[in-house]
Design a protein around this motif. Structure first.
Motif, PDB file in Angstrom:
ATOM      1  N   VAL A  69      23.426  42.727 -49.388  1.00  0.00           N
ATOM      2  CA  VAL A  69      22.067  43.313 -49.075  1.00  0.00           C
ATOM      3  C   VAL A  69      21.580  42.980 -47.856  1.00  0.00           C
ATOM      4  O   VAL A  69      22.188  41.911 -47.269  1.00  0.00           O
ATOM      5  CB  VAL A  69      21.056  42.913 -50.178  1.00  0.00           C
ATOM      6  N   GLY A  70      20.595  43.603 -47.282  1.00  0.00           N
ATOM      7  CA  GLY A  70      19.927  43.536 -45.986  1.00  0.00           C
ATOM      8  C   GLY A  70      19.502  44.820 -45.338  1.00  0.00           C
ATOM      9  O   GLY A  70      19.794  45.942 -46.023  1.00  0.00           O
ATOM     10  N   PRO A  71      18.722  44.580 -44.274  1.00  0.00           N
ATOM     11  CA  PRO A  71      18.229  46.028 -43.642  1.00  0.00           C
ATOM     12  C   PRO A  71      19.418  46.672 -43.203  1.00  0.00           C
ATOM     13  O   PRO A  71      20.453  46.137 -42.945  1.00  0.00           O
ATOM     14  CB  PRO A  71      17.405  45.268 -42.759  1.00  0.00           C
TER      15      PRO A  71
ATOM     16  N   LEU B   5      22.241  39.633 -45.413  1.00  0.00           N
ATOM     17  CA  LEU B   5      22.745  39.876 -44.004  1.00  0.00           C
ATOM     18  C   LEU B   5      21.533  40.303 -43.257  1.00  0.00           C
ATOM     19  O   LEU B   5      20.696  41.061 -43.589  1.00  0.00           O
ATOM     20  CB  LEU B   5      23.932  40.699 -43.707  1.00  0.00           C
ATOM     21  N   GLU B   6      21.413  39.839 -41.952  1.00  0.00           N
ATOM     22  CA  GLU B   6      20.423  40.214 -41.036  1.00  0.00           C
ATOM     23  C   GLU B   6      20.935  40.108 -39.527  1.00  0.00           C
ATOM     24  O   GLU B   6      21.464  38.969 -39.297  1.00  0.00           O
ATOM     25  CB  GLU B   6      19.076  39.397 -41.200  1.00  0.00           C
ATOM     26  N   ALA B   7      21.093  41.183 -38.875  1.00  0.00           N
ATOM     27  CA  ALA B   7      21.549  41.325 -37.513  1.00  0.00           C
ATOM     28  C   ALA B   7      22.959  40.816 -37.463  1.00  0.00           C
ATOM     29  O   ALA B   7      23.240  40.274 -36.515  1.00  0.00           O
ATOM     30  CB  ALA B   7      20.673  40.512 -36.520  1.00  0.00           C
TER      31      ALA B   7
ATOM     32  N   ALA C  49      21.529  34.167 -45.990  1.00  0.00           N
ATOM     33  CA  ALA C  49      21.407  33.415 -47.368  1.00  0.00           C
ATOM     34  C   ALA C  49      22.361  33.960 -48.585  1.00  0.00           C
ATOM     35  O   ALA C  49      22.925  35.086 -48.253  1.00  0.00           O
ATOM     36  CB  ALA C  49      19.935  33.789 -48.036  1.00  0.00           C
ATOM     37  N   VAL C  50      22.707  33.128 -49.301  1.00  0.00           N
ATOM     38  CA  VAL C  50      23.650  33.316 -50.163  1.00  0.00           C
ATOM     39  C   VAL C  50      23.299  32.665 -51.655  1.00  0.00           C
ATOM     40  O   VAL C  50      22.973  31.277 -51.650  1.00  0.00           O
ATOM     41  CB  VAL C  50      25.337  32.711 -50.079  1.00  0.00           C
ATOM     42  N   GLY C  51      23.231  33.603 -52.623  1.00  0.00           N
ATOM     43  CA  GLY C  51      22.878  32.949 -53.845  1.00  0.00           C
ATOM     44  C   GLY C  51      22.893  34.052 -55.001  1.00  0.00           C
ATOM     45  O   GLY C  51      22.953  35.145 -54.892  1.00  0.00           O
TER      46      GLY C  51
ATOM     47  N   LEU D  56      17.514  33.190 -54.419  1.00  0.00           N
ATOM     48  CA  LEU D  56      17.063  33.925 -53.328  1.00  0.00           C
ATOM     49  C   LEU D  56      15.565  34.237 -53.055  1.00  0.00           C
ATOM     50  O   LEU D  56      15.138  33.991 -52.104  1.00  0.00           O
ATOM     51  CB  LEU D  56      18.071  34.889 -53.120  1.00  0.00           C
ATOM     52  N   LEU D  57      14.965  34.506 -54.337  1.00  0.00           N
ATOM     53  CA  LEU D  57      13.541  34.664 -54.079  1.00  0.00           C
ATOM     54  C   LEU D  57      12.818  33.332 -53.923  1.00  0.00           C
ATOM     55  O   LEU D  57      11.739  33.656 -53.305  1.00  0.00           O
ATOM     56  CB  LEU D  57      13.119  35.298 -55.712  1.00  0.00           C
ATOM     57  N   GLU D  58      13.437  32.361 -53.881  1.00  0.00           N
ATOM     58  CA  GLU D  58      12.795  31.167 -53.913  1.00  0.00           C
ATOM     59  C   GLU D  58      13.086  30.566 -52.331  1.00  0.00           C
ATOM     60  O   GLU D  58      12.325  29.968 -51.507  1.00  0.00           O
ATOM     61  CB  GLU D  58      13.023  29.929 -54.700  1.00  0.00           C
ATOM     62  N   VAL D  59      14.354  30.717 -51.946  1.00  0.00           N
ATOM     63  CA  VAL D  59      14.830  30.360 -50.661  1.00  0.00           C
ATOM     64  C   VAL D  59      14.964  31.258 -49.452  1.00  0.00           C
ATOM     65  O   VAL D  59      15.026  30.886 -48.413  1.00  0.00           O
ATOM     66  CB  VAL D  59      16.165  29.611 -50.824  1.00  0.00           C
ATOM     67  N   SER D  60      14.822  32.643 -49.729  1.00  0.00           N
ATOM     68  CA  SER D  60      15.164  33.404 -48.552  1.00  0.00           C
ATOM     69  C   SER D  60      13.925  34.386 -48.693  1.00  0.00           C
ATOM     70  O   SER D  60      13.868  35.320 -49.280  1.00  0.00           O
ATOM     71  CB  SER D  60      16.441  34.364 -48.869  1.00  0.00           C
TER      72      SER D  60
END
Length: 575
Positions: free
Chosen positions: A368-370, A543-545, A550-552, A557-561
């Protein structure tokens, strides 16, 4: 500018090799036809001299009739074999070009226009027909006739031969000078035709978008502009070819008038007979006609070689390499990305940089990511559509670059983001991955993706047409059909690029259930913009750029990313 070496007649040999037996027969028939043709003036002289001397001529006349009939029969058989060989040459070239085109590296399709490639398979290969029919053999047989007629004319009267030859040489020199310029002009014309075909292909493939944008006039202007460029290139060839004809005609007429004047004087002086003069005139025609044909053949040959040059530009592009010899080793992870960096040749910066994560066997990993983060690119690196710039992608513990591509792809099921559907029937689309699939198997996977109804819309069932690019199906139906095609192959690893992007909520739920069912014993990597489709994934890679940030799992991920939390909030998955 292409780096492909200039082609020559030698470059035609691979295309002619399969037809060499027929070409030998054609050559023998051509030689036989030339010999019998060259006998006609001698027989004509005997008839005329016999009439003048009141000798019996019945046997000579009968022999002349037999010779004329033999020439007609031999030439008819030769022309048929030659035309058949020419069609075979076109077929051979199209097979060779098609086999090469469909095995080019994916990067080549990114750099080339589809219409231009179509033009090379269609228009350029057709021009090779003229190389055989009007080019190669007319040049060879014409040479035999010219030499034979020339020798006969020298034997009949060397003075008349020199008289006629001087006029012909001047005209032919001018004609050859213009003919030499035909080949580069032909290459330019074929390139313009390729551009025009590309413009038409682009307009037709996006017909609905163009119509909805009221852009018909602009696209028509673009196509017409390309057509005008092709027209101007064709006119340049026509101008060059037109100059060849008048030069040849002027040479023939001048040589003939000069011959009649000198020949008439020599008949009046008793140096030669009327029969010899008539025979000489016939030989002059037998000399001139092949010369004219040879000039025409030369221009056709140059045109054909220009087309061959464009074909060779594609045929010299290296194919997608398949030199790997390793076998999947059954490593600790199904798929591993280890420091993967990759950039397209035309891009100034890498698309993905130092990407590292593993996909365990039997699990589902979501990317996932933009937009533009490199998610789809990672799937294409697994498929080895492109090779990494740095790092490695491993499948079952083996670097994909060490695996034969066919063995690698046999383990992968890949559904593209655009979910392409091929023109044809439902059956043909499904059997693309499994050619021997039964009707029951095909109906089962259609049912799994909630598509059973499209096989029941018409009496044709699985043989129902889907239209060009699947136009008779909705966007969601096209996507589900592409997924059904992949599920039918039942590969151990599934790569799904936005599998639910064109689905409504109801069909999205149905497809998720189907994917859940088929994924139980398989490894899956899913690219997703809708987080709702992957919240239950075993692993989510953010993923970003082009980098992993982040991985989880979803809750982690809601907590750390912050990025993942932002994406989830925008999609109303969290308050």
């Amino acid at each position: 500018m292409s780096d492909t070496p200039r082609v020559s007649l030698r470059s035609l040999l691979p295309y002619l090799r399969d037809h060499r037996g027929t070409l030998v027969v054609v050559g023998v028939l051509s030689l036989l036809g030339s010999v019998t043709t060259l006998a006609q003036p001698l027989l004509t002289r005997r008839v005329l001299d016999g009439l003048q001397a009141a000798h019996p001529i019945a046997r000579t006349v009968a022999l002349l009739i037999v010779v004329l009939a033999a020439v007609a029969l031999v030439n008819a058989v030769r022309d048929y074999l030659l035309q058949r060989t020419a069609e075979g040459l076109v077929l051979t070239s199209r097979r060779r070009l098609t086999r090469h085109l469909l095995r080019l590296p994916i990067a080549e399709y990114d750099q080339r226009r589809t219409g231009d490639l179509l033009s090379r398979v269609g228009a350029d290969t057709t021009l090779l027909r003229a190389v055989v029919t009007s080019g190669l053999f007319e040049t060879v047989t014409g040479a035999v006739m010219v030499v034979g007629a020339g020798v006969a004319m020298i034997l009949l009267d060397p003075i008349l031969f020199l008289t006629a030859g001087a006029g012909l040489a001047l005209g032919l020199s001018i004609a050859v000078l213009f003919s030499r310029r035909v080949r580069p002009a032909s290459e330019a014309a074929q390139a313009r035709i390729g551009e025009m075909t590309s413009a038409v292909e682009r307009a037709l493939s996006a017909a609905r978008t163009i119509r909805a944008s009221n852009a018909e006039d602009r696209e028509i202007a673009t196509v017409e502009g390309s057509a005008e460029e092709a027209y101007r290139a064709g006119v340049r060839i026509a101008r060059l070819q037109a100059l060849v004809g008048p030069a040849s005609t002027a040479a023939i007429q001048g040589a003939f008038l000069l011959l009649l004047g000198v020949g008439g004087a020599r008949v009046a002086s008793g140096t030669i007979t009327v029969g010899e003069l008539i025979a000489f005139v016939l030989y002059l025609f037998f000399l001139v006609m092949p010369l004219g044909q040879a000039l025409h053949a030369y221009t056709q040959l140059q045109t054909g070689l220009g087309a061959l040059q464009r074909m060779e530009e594609i045929l010299t592009v290296p194919l997608e390499a398949d030199a790997g010899t390793s076998a999947p080793a059954g490593g600790p992870a199904a798929v591993t990305f280890d420091g993967v960096t990759f950039g397209y040749a035309a891009a100034p910066a890498p698309v993905v940089s130092d990407v590292t994560f593993t996909v365990p066997y039997g699990t589902r990993t979501a990317l996932v990511g933009p937009s533009g983060a490199g998610k789809s690119t990672l799937l294409q690196l697994v498929e080895r559509f492109y090779d990494v710039t740095a790092g490695s992608v491993r499948v079952a513990g083996v670097d994909v670059r060490d695996l034969p591509r066919h063995a690698l792809r046999a383990q992968l099921g890949y559904v593209e983001q655009e979910a392409p559907v091929l023109a044809g029937t439902l059956r043909e689309n499904l059997r693309l991955t499994v050619p021997d699939a039964t009707d029951a198997q095909m109906l089962s996977v259609l049912d799994a993706v909630n598509l059973t109804d499209i096989a029941g819309r018409t009496p044709q069932g699985l043989d129902a047409q889907v239209g060009e690019g699947g136009v008779l199906l909705s966007g969601g139906e096209r996507q589900r059909l592409a997924i059904a095609r992949t599920l039918l192959a039942a590969p151990p690893i599934l790569l799904l690029d936005e599998p639910t992007s064109n689905l409504d909520a109801r069909n999205e739920v149905a497809l998720r259930e189907a994917i859940d069912t088929v994924a139980r014993d398989r490894t899956m990597i899913v690219v997703a913009h809708r987080l709702s489709t992957v919240v239950d994934a075993d692993q989510i890679v953010v993923l970003e750029a082009g980098r992993v940030v982040a991985v989880g799992r979803h809750e982690e991920l809601l907590e750390v990313s912050p990025l993942y939390r932002e994406l989830a909030t925008n999609q109303l998955l969290v308050a």
